[in-house]
Design an enzyme around this catalytic site. Sequence first.
Site, PDB file in Angstrom:
ATOM      1  N   ASP A 159      -6.890  -3.408  -7.026  1.00 53.02           N
ATOM      2  CA  ASP A 159      -8.008  -4.541  -5.590  1.00 53.02           C
ATOM      3  C   ASP A 159      -7.511  -6.089  -6.551  1.00 53.02           C
ATOM      4  OD1 ASP A 159      -9.482  -3.313  -3.811  1.00 53.02           O
ATOM      5  OD2 ASP A 159     -10.584  -5.028  -4.697  1.00 53.02           O
ATOM      6  N   ARG A 179       1.125  -1.533   0.133  1.00 59.70           N
ATOM      7  CA  ARG A 179       0.209  -0.292   0.295  1.00 59.70           C
ATOM      8  C   ARG A 179       0.811   1.255  -0.068  1.00 59.70           C
ATOM      9  NH1 ARG A 179      -3.976  -0.169   4.829  1.00 59.70           N
ATOM     10  NH2 ARG A 179      -4.235  -2.144   4.072  1.00 59.70           N
ATOM     11  N   ARG A 193      -7.570  11.747  -5.587  1.00 61.88           N
ATOM     12  CA  ARG A 193      -8.577  11.270  -5.332  1.00 61.88           C
ATOM     13  C   ARG A 193      -9.850  12.397  -5.470  1.00 61.88           C
ATOM     14  NH1 ARG A 193      -8.908   9.240   0.783  1.00 61.88           N
ATOM     15  NH2 ARG A 193      -8.616  11.652   0.738  1.00 61.88           N
ATOM     16  N   ARG A 243      -3.682   6.756   0.420  1.00 63.85           N
ATOM     17  CA  ARG A 243      -4.043   7.809   1.311  1.00 63.85           C
ATOM     18  C   ARG A 243      -3.385   8.709   2.370  1.00 63.85           C
ATOM     19  NH1 ARG A 243      -9.175   4.909   3.954  1.00 63.85           N
ATOM     20  NH2 ARG A 243      -7.430   3.462   4.428  1.00 63.85           N
ATOM     21  N   TYR A 255     -14.843 -12.735   0.520  1.00 60.94           N
ATOM     22  CA  TYR A 255     -15.748 -11.097   0.858  1.00 60.94           C
ATOM     23  C   TYR A 255     -17.036 -12.206  -0.375  1.00 60.94           C
ATOM     24  CZ  TYR A 255     -12.347  -7.627   1.406  1.00 60.94           C
ATOM     25  OH  TYR A 255     -11.372  -7.176   1.991  1.00 60.94           O
TER      26      TYR A 255
END
Length: 343
Positions: free
Chosen positions: A74, A24, A37, A28, A151
């Site tokens: 993802d 990652r 974003r 963010r 998921y």
Amino acid sequence: MTTPLLLRAARGERVERPPIWLMRQAGRYMKVYRDLRDRHPSFRERSEIPELAIEISLQPFRAFAPDGVILFSDILTPLPGIGIPFDIIESKGPIIDPPIRTLEQVQQLHPLEPEAACPFIRPILSTLRQEVGDRATVLGFAGAPWTLAAYAIEGKSSKDYIEIKTMAYREPDLLHKFLSHLATAIADYLCYQIDCGAQVVQLFDSWAGQLSRQDYDTFALPYQKQVVQQVKAVYPDVPMILYINGSAAVVDRMAATGVDIVSLDWTVDIGTIRQQFPASVGLQGNLDPVLLFAPQAVLKERALAIIEAGRRGSYIFNLGHGVLQGTPEENVAYLFDLVKSLG
């Protein structure tokens, strides 16, 4: 053109210093990402429009010059290609509606045709290879069967995994059927990424750490193996990495999957694992991501201790999980500079 440092380390070759990349590392905590974003609020848009995904993948490369540049994507990306649509809602995460709960739903799934289902992958990976040249290794990745099944069956992120574990105990044949289908699709997807330019691929079984050893051996390990064997049958020389979050209970089983490198979370002692694993298995990890919030002297001490323990064999420096939101960018830069100064 010389072979990039991380690729040489992943192959088990002797290297002049530990290579470094961070899970990652694009995301963010970087202001440049947050600005992008704001202009493109949809995650699917950011990860599936090649120009945006390329730009995001390269943001940390330009800022920190990591030894690995990983595809911005993802783990759920290939699911629509087998018949499982999903959405990612900001602050809520992935949503799969309806969730997979019946034999009929599993029987209606179809094989993955990566070129048709994920046409954006080729331009992203091929461009990344061109952009970084031999200065870094380009990594691809996919979710492992257990995690993708979790998921799909839960329908969202979960803390207790009641739906998938209940299926495992009540309808194990149904779950095995679903996991096998996912394993084949994931192997095809990773082979496609390699064909498009990925030089190393990582398999994320983020939720397998929630399993007991018995259930890991029954529902996760066989399908991790299936993915590795299918990829290695086509690309035997491409290094594969396996990461499991919260892996302490099953970490000694991870090398049995056949991967080249086991990526460790921060809950295990890397020196102990190095002694337990055969020399042929490389290690990656395993700094606690919260140490990036610590004073730099503390960060240095802990990082150097991990490197000293890990580099007794083939070793790639990384975190024990992804970079956290709010992480100071200057500390990320400090960590990269520290590791790269060890040559």
